[in-house]
Every structure is written in C-alpha cells, then in structure tokens.
Design a protein around this motif. Structure first.
Motif, short mmCIF file in Angstrom:
data_model
loop_
_atom_site.label_atom_id
_atom_site.label_comp_id
_atom_site.label_asym_id
_atom_site.label_seq_id
_atom_site.Cartn_x
_atom_site.Cartn_y
_atom_site.Cartn_z
N ARG A 1 6.24 2.25 0.18
CA ARG A 1 5.24 0.99 0.21
C ARG A 1 5.30 0.62 1.72
O ARG A 1 6.31 0.28 2.15
N VAL A 2 4.05 0.23 2.06
CA VAL A 2 3.89 -0.52 3.23
C VAL A 2 3.44 -1.51 2.92
O VAL A 2 2.45 -1.79 2.43
N VAL A 3 4.05 -2.80 3.49
CA VAL A 3 3.67 -4.03 2.96
C VAL A 3 3.03 -4.92 3.87
O VAL A 3 3.53 -4.88 5.15
N HIS A 4 2.03 -5.48 3.87
CA HIS A 4 1.17 -6.18 4.65
C HIS A 4 1.25 -7.55 4.21
O HIS A 4 1.10 -7.93 3.03
N GLY B 1 -0.30 6.23 2.80
CA GLY B 1 -1.55 6.77 3.54
C GLY B 1 -2.41 5.29 3.25
O GLY B 1 -3.79 5.55 3.81
N SER B 2 -2.03 4.11 2.70
CA SER B 2 -2.99 2.79 2.77
C SER B 2 -4.21 3.12 1.80
O SER B 2 -5.15 2.56 2.08
N LEU B 3 -4.09 4.19 0.87
CA LEU B 3 -5.10 4.39 0.14
C LEU B 3 -5.39 3.66 -1.22
O LEU B 3 -6.30 3.22 -1.41
N ALA B 4 -4.05 3.31 -1.51
CA ALA B 4 -3.96 2.44 -2.85
C ALA B 4 -3.22 1.25 -2.60
O ALA B 4 -2.02 1.31 -2.17
N CYS B 5 -4.01 0.16 -2.48
CA CYS B 5 -3.20 -1.23 -2.20
C CYS B 5 -3.34 -2.18 -3.48
O CYS B 5 -4.14 -2.03 -4.20
N GLU B 6 -2.32 -2.96 -3.68
CA GLU B 6 -2.19 -3.90 -4.55
C GLU B 6 -1.51 -5.35 -4.27
O GLU B 6 -0.76 -5.24 -3.17
N GLU B 7 -1.99 -6.31 -4.68
CA GLU B 7 -1.31 -7.73 -4.20
C GLU B 7 0.19 -7.68 -4.80
O GLU B 7 0.39 -7.28 -5.92
N LEU B 8 0.91 -8.28 -3.92
CA LEU B 8 2.15 -8.57 -4.57
C LEU B 8 2.60 -9.92 -4.72
O LEU B 8 2.04 -10.73 -4.07
N CYS C 1 0.94 -1.25 -0.15
CA CYS C 1 -0.09 -0.18 0.08
C CYS C 1 0.82 1.32 0.10
O CYS C 1 1.96 1.27 0.36
N ASN C 2 0.43 2.44 -0.76
CA ASN C 2 1.01 3.70 -0.36
C ASN C 2 1.15 4.04 0.93
O ASN C 2 0.47 3.39 1.79
#
Length: 112
Positions: free
Chosen positions: A52-55, A16-23, A13-14
């Motif tokens: 990016r912040v990775v979850h 701000g966690s507003l835009a996230c995508e699978e990695l 996620c960016n």
C-alpha cells in the motif's frame, strides 16, 4: 482538548492508486495546524501497510465549527496527491435522518 484547529486524514492506496481507503489516524484532531503537521511523518510511517502507498494530509478546521455540522471530503489527484476539504453544512431538517453507506456490500453481510 480546548478547541480543534486541524484534522489529520490518512489514506492507503494500492500501488496503482486505483483503490484507496481511509485509514485510522493515531490522532484525528489537533489544537493547531503546526501540531498536526508535526505529527504527520510519524503517523505516515506507522500507517504503512504491505503493498500500500499511504498518503496523509492535515486540513484546517474553523474552531467555531466545533458545535456545527461539518463535512469532510477527500480525493486523490495526480497534481496534488491527497486533497482534503472541510466545510460547514446545514444541519438536516427536524425529524430527518441522514445516512450514507459507502460500503453496501459490507452492510448486507452485517445484517445476516
């Protein structure tokens, strides 16, 4: 691999966690939840992207579903972070093709 009991999902996620995508995960399927959870810290570290912040999360999969259709969905939640849901779904009717295009802009660009 004899059977699948867990899957790993990574999401970037960016800030701000507003835009996230699978990695891409280094390994997606695991024979046990313990194996998946044990591999998660390394996968999170390796998936780190600039700005990016990775979850990451491991989710249990019923081993009996290997031959069945399953749906994996995820969402980001302020309370729980990355939530992953795995559920069995009915197969499409005979002769029916099911498709989803999550990125229609990319699909249009690829057809030209």
């Amino acid at each position: 691999m004899e059977h699948i009991a867990a899957i790993m999902l990574l999401v970037g996620c960016n800030s701000g966690s507003l835009a996230c995508e699978e990695l891409p995960a280094p390994q997606v399927a695991f024979e046990s939840m313990e194996d998946c959870v044990g591999a998660l810290p390394s996968a999170l570290g390796d998936a780190g992207l600039a700005k990016r912040v990775v979850h990451g999360r491991c989710a249990a999969v019923d081993p009996a579903w290997v031959e069945e259709d399953v749906e994996i969905t995820w969402r980001m939640s302020r309370q729980s972070g990355l939530e992953v849901h795995v559920q069995q779904v009915a197969p499409p009717a005979e002769g029916v093709v099911v498709a989803e295009n999550a990125h229609p802009v990319n699909a249009l660009a690829a057809t030209h």
